[in-house]
Structures are given as C-alpha cells and as structure tokens.
Scaffold this active site. Sequence first.
Site, PDB file in Angstrom:
ATOM      1  N   ASP A  33       0.831  -1.207   0.000  1.00 53.10           N
ATOM      2  CA  ASP A  33       0.000   0.000   0.000  1.00 53.10           C
ATOM      3  C   ASP A  33       0.868   1.261   0.000  1.00 53.10           C
ATOM      4  O   ASP A  33       1.985   1.245   0.521  1.00 53.10           O
ATOM      5  CB  ASP A  33      -0.913  -0.022   1.235  1.00 53.10           C
ATOM      6  CG  ASP A  33      -2.051   0.978   1.127  1.00 53.10           C
ATOM      7  OD1 ASP A  33      -2.329   1.458   0.007  1.00 53.10           O
ATOM      8  OD2 ASP A  33      -2.654   1.295   2.174  1.00 53.10           O
ATOM      9  N   GLY A  34       0.363   2.337  -0.593  1.00 50.74           N
ATOM     10  CA  GLY A  34       1.036   3.638  -0.526  1.00 50.74           C
ATOM     11  C   GLY A  34       1.543   4.162  -1.849  1.00 50.74           C
ATOM     12  O   GLY A  34       2.196   5.209  -1.878  1.00 50.74           O
ATOM     13  N   ASN A  35       1.234   3.476  -2.952  1.00 53.29           N
ATOM     14  CA  ASN A  35       1.721   3.937  -4.265  1.00 53.29           C
ATOM     15  C   ASN A  35       1.194   5.319  -4.639  1.00 53.29           C
ATOM     16  O   ASN A  35       1.958   6.179  -5.085  1.00 53.29           O
ATOM     17  CB  ASN A  35       1.311   2.949  -5.366  1.00 53.29           C
ATOM     18  CG  ASN A  35       2.080   1.642  -5.284  1.00 53.29           C
ATOM     19  OD1 ASN A  35       3.117   1.564  -4.632  1.00 53.29           O
ATOM     20  ND2 ASN A  35       1.560   0.618  -5.944  1.00 53.29           N
ATOM     21  N   HIS A  50       2.108   3.944  -9.100  1.00 49.36           N
ATOM     22  CA  HIS A  50       2.009   2.498  -9.335  1.00 49.36           C
ATOM     23  C   HIS A  50       3.212   1.991 -10.116  1.00 49.36           C
ATOM     24  O   HIS A  50       3.645   0.857  -9.933  1.00 49.36           O
ATOM     25  CB  HIS A  50       0.717   2.154 -10.083  1.00 49.36           C
ATOM     26  CG  HIS A  50      -0.518   2.317  -9.254  1.00 49.36           C
ATOM     27  ND1 HIS A  50      -0.714   1.636  -8.071  1.00 49.36           N
ATOM     28  CD2 HIS A  50      -1.625   3.092  -9.419  1.00 49.36           C
ATOM     29  CE1 HIS A  50      -1.885   1.973  -7.554  1.00 49.36           C
ATOM     30  NE2 HIS A  50      -2.462   2.866  -8.342  1.00 49.36           N
ATOM     31  N   SER A  78      -6.878  -5.915  -5.663  1.00 40.83           N
ATOM     32  CA  SER A  78      -7.892  -6.567  -4.830  1.00 40.83           C
ATOM     33  C   SER A  78      -9.254  -6.569  -5.518  1.00 40.83           C
ATOM     34  O   SER A  78      -9.481  -5.810  -6.467  1.00 40.83           O
ATOM     35  CB  SER A  78      -8.002  -5.851  -3.480  1.00 40.83           C
ATOM     36  OG  SER A  78      -8.721  -4.639  -3.639  1.00 40.83           O
ATOM     37  N   GLU A  80     -11.760  -5.335  -4.358  1.00 39.66           N
ATOM     38  CA  GLU A  80     -12.319  -3.995  -4.123  1.00 39.66           C
ATOM     39  C   GLU A  80     -11.742  -2.944  -5.091  1.00 39.66           C
ATOM     40  O   GLU A  80     -12.359  -1.913  -5.327  1.00 39.66           O
ATOM     41  CB  GLU A  80     -12.062  -3.532  -2.686  1.00 39.66           C
ATOM     42  CG  GLU A  80     -12.906  -4.252  -1.624  1.00 39.66           C
ATOM     43  CD  GLU A  80     -12.440  -5.666  -1.309  1.00 39.66           C
ATOM     44  OE1 GLU A  80     -11.278  -6.004  -1.642  1.00 39.66           O
ATOM     45  OE2 GLU A  80     -13.246  -6.436  -0.760  1.00 39.66           O
ATOM     46  N   ASN A  81     -10.556  -3.216  -5.635  1.00 40.39           N
ATOM     47  CA  ASN A  81      -9.908  -2.245  -6.539  1.00 40.39           C
ATOM     48  C   ASN A  81     -10.707  -1.989  -7.817  1.00 40.39           C
ATOM     49  O   ASN A  81     -10.495  -0.976  -8.491  1.00 40.39           O
ATOM     50  CB  ASN A  81      -8.487  -2.705  -6.923  1.00 40.39           C
ATOM     51  CG  ASN A  81      -7.472  -2.477  -5.815  1.00 40.39           C
ATOM     52  OD1 ASN A  81      -6.406  -3.098  -5.797  1.00 40.39           O
ATOM     53  ND2 ASN A  81      -7.775  -1.600  -4.865  1.00 40.39           N
ATOM     54  N   ARG A 207      -4.969  -2.417   8.576  1.00 35.76           N
ATOM     55  CA  ARG A 207      -6.115  -3.235   8.157  1.00 35.76           C
ATOM     56  C   ARG A 207      -5.631  -4.413   7.323  1.00 35.76           C
ATOM     57  O   ARG A 207      -4.591  -4.336   6.678  1.00 35.76           O
ATOM     58  CB  ARG A 207      -7.064  -2.409   7.278  1.00 35.76           C
ATOM     59  CG  ARG A 207      -7.760  -1.291   7.976  1.00 35.76           C
ATOM     60  CD  ARG A 207      -8.867  -0.731   7.092  1.00 35.76           C
ATOM     61  NE  ARG A 207      -8.358  -0.029   5.921  1.00 35.76           N
ATOM     62  CZ  ARG A 207      -8.051   1.263   5.902  1.00 35.76           C
ATOM     63  NH1 ARG A 207      -8.189   1.997   6.996  1.00 35.76           N
ATOM     64  NH2 ARG A 207      -7.614   1.826   4.804  1.00 35.76           N
ATOM     65  N   GLU A 220       2.106 -13.664  11.941  1.00 34.98           N
ATOM     66  CA  GLU A 220       2.628 -12.516  12.682  1.00 34.98           C
ATOM     67  C   GLU A 220       2.406 -11.295  11.796  1.00 34.98           C
ATOM     68  O   GLU A 220       2.720 -11.329  10.594  1.00 34.98           O
ATOM     69  CB  GLU A 220       4.134 -12.673  12.955  1.00 34.98           C
ATOM     70  CG  GLU A 220       4.484 -13.773  13.929  1.00 34.98           C
ATOM     71  CD  GLU A 220       4.102 -13.436  15.374  1.00 34.98           C
ATOM     72  OE1 GLU A 220       3.905 -12.234  15.674  1.00 34.98           O
ATOM     73  OE2 GLU A 220       3.997 -14.376  16.176  1.00 34.98           O
TER      74      GLU A 220
HETATM   75  C1  M2E Z   1       2.994  -7.277  -9.967  1.00 30.11           C
HETATM   76  C2  M2E Z   1       2.219  -7.837 -10.946  1.00 30.11           C
HETATM   77  O1  M2E Z   1       0.080  -2.322  -8.481  1.00 30.11           O
HETATM   78  C3  M2E Z   1       0.542  -3.340  -9.322  1.00 30.11           C
HETATM   79  C4  M2E Z   1       0.786  -2.867 -10.722  1.00 30.11           C
HETATM   80  C5  M2E Z   1       1.419  -3.912 -11.551  1.00 30.11           C
HETATM   81  C6  M2E Z   1       2.625  -4.482 -10.930  1.00 30.11           C
HETATM   82  N1  M2E Z   1       2.338  -4.894  -9.575  1.00 30.11           N
HETATM   83  C7  M2E Z   1       1.808  -3.866  -8.717  1.00 30.11           C
HETATM   84  C8  M2E Z   1       2.521  -6.178  -9.125  1.00 30.11           C
HETATM   85  O2  M2E Z   1       2.255  -6.425  -7.987  1.00 30.11           O
HETATM   86  C9  M2E Z   1       2.669  -8.897 -11.696  1.00 30.11           C
HETATM   87  C10 M2E Z   1       3.915  -9.403 -11.450  1.00 30.11           C
HETATM   88 CL1  M2E Z   1       4.489 -10.753 -12.373  1.00 30.11          CL
HETATM   89  C11 M2E Z   1       4.706  -8.869 -10.461  1.00 30.11           C
HETATM   90  C12 M2E Z   1       4.242  -7.820  -9.729  1.00 30.11           C
END
Ligand code: M2E
Length: 263
Positions: A33-35, A50, A78, A80-81, A207, A220
């Site tokens: 989270d936080g992008n 992202h 997710s 929800e996204n 969360r 954990e």
């Molecule tokens: C990811 C997807 O927020 C997402 C955008 C795309 C990249 N990402 C973050 C990923 O988590 C696919 C692979 Cl193979 C690796 C990472």
Amino acid sequence: MITPLSQQVDDLMSTLNKNDKSLMPRHIAIIMDGNNRYGDHHKLAKGEGHIAGKDALDPIVEYCVSTGIEVLTVFAFSSENWQRPPNEVALLMRLLALTINEQMPRMQKYRIRLRFIGDRSPLSSELQDLMTDAEQKTADFEAMTLVIAISYGGQWDVAHAAKTLAEQVLAGQLQIEDINKERLAAHVQLADAPAVDMLIRTGGEYRLSNFLLWQSAYAELFFTQTLWPDFTPNELEAMLTDFAQRQRRFGKTSEQVQVQDLS
Ligand code: M2E
C-alpha cells in the site's frame, strides 16, 4: 569506518536467524500500500506511483530468494480495486500485463515459479492467457514461488471453497457431517502452500483489507509507515529479525503453528 557495536550485534542476529530455519518465515505475504501517496509526495502524474511501486518489488523478490523464503505472495489488485476510478483500473490492468511480460526473464534467471490467485473471470482474455502462459512456463522452477493476487478477496476465496464443497455434497461425494475446517482448507487458494506466517502491510494503515484471511489465521503481523515504493530489503531484514525474536519468545506456540500447513 568502524562498525558500531549495535550494528555488529544486529548483523550477527540476522545471520543467526537465517541459520535457524525455524526462526524464519516460510511464507511472507505483503499488502503493497502507498503507491498513490508516494506519487502525490513526489508530484508525479496520476498513476505514476504504481509504476514506482512495480519497480520496488524486484529487490524484495531477490532478497527473499537469497534468504530461502519458500513463498512470497503480494496483493497486486484486490477485488475492491474494481471500484477505483475507471482510468486507474485501466492503468493497473495495463501495468499487470506489462509487468508479467517484463518479469518472465527474471523468473527464468532466478528460477522462480510464478502463480496467480484470485477471481480471473472479470479479467480480459488477453490477461488471462498471459497469466496461464506465465504459470506454465515457470511451473518447474524451485528456488521460490512468487504468488500475485489479482482480483483477489479473502471472502471470495472462502465462499469459492464453500461452493466446491457444496458441489461435492450435491454429487453425493461428500456428507454434510464431514464438512470441517480441514475440508474447507483443502479448497481455498494456496491450499498446497505453507500457511502465511508473516504478513506485512506498508503505507501506514492497520487493516487486512480482505487479503488472505483464511491463510493468515496464525500470521505474525507487521505494519510500517513506509510507502510501498520506498520499502527496501533492509527494512524487510529488520522485520525478519523482529519475527525471529517473536518466534523465540513464543517458542512453544510457534512450533505448533509451524507444523500446521493449509492442506
Ligand atoms: C505485480 C504484478 O500495483 C501493481 C501494478 C502492476 C505491478 N504490480 C503492482 C505487481 O504487484 C505482476 C507481477 Cl508478475 C509482479 C508484480
């Protein structure tokens, strides 16, 4: 320069952890989270957070491979996204396809098995094909399993497993009286993987956001204010030292948790 004693102790501790496998997690799950806030702070164009987030995963994956982590699961998108603004969803879908293509040579290089969890039905057939293809091409790699959760929700996962059991009952293959947590556990996603023993959320929120609910029953939990694009192997290493200390303190209980796989 002279290394401070406290640093020497920290280094020694983390070396010791790695030598005692029972103090290391087998399965790490991360809510990245936080992008968007990273993008705002750095005055990036919409969505560029992202892109920064996408690049932050590579050193974490390499660190996990080098320390012998068996499974790393990340929450890429997710269930929800889907409710985010349409142009953000579209960007994330493009980024997912781009990232999978980009990652293939790295998966080969490090011998990482790539797997996807989540509800694939709302994804484009192009993306679905790309995912299936990536899974097939990396199926025999054994250094680590990298699991990407796309269109994933923990409640969807449990409901989906319940549906499978209901179908078995309807087909006369299962008695209602025989339904128990072990039977359900056999049908959630990642049933063949060790349980999540370390769950990390970056970005300062406290969360679970419907991530691996069933699979994280004994995990954990680790929370950090660090925004995902700023998260480094160094911070993960500090968390692993903390993890080992928790395992030591609760030695008996953790032994019981260690042996219980999801299958
Ligand atoms: C990811 C997807 O927020 C997402 C955008 C795309 C990249 N990402 C973050 C990923 O988590 C696919 C692979 Cl193979 C690796 C990472």
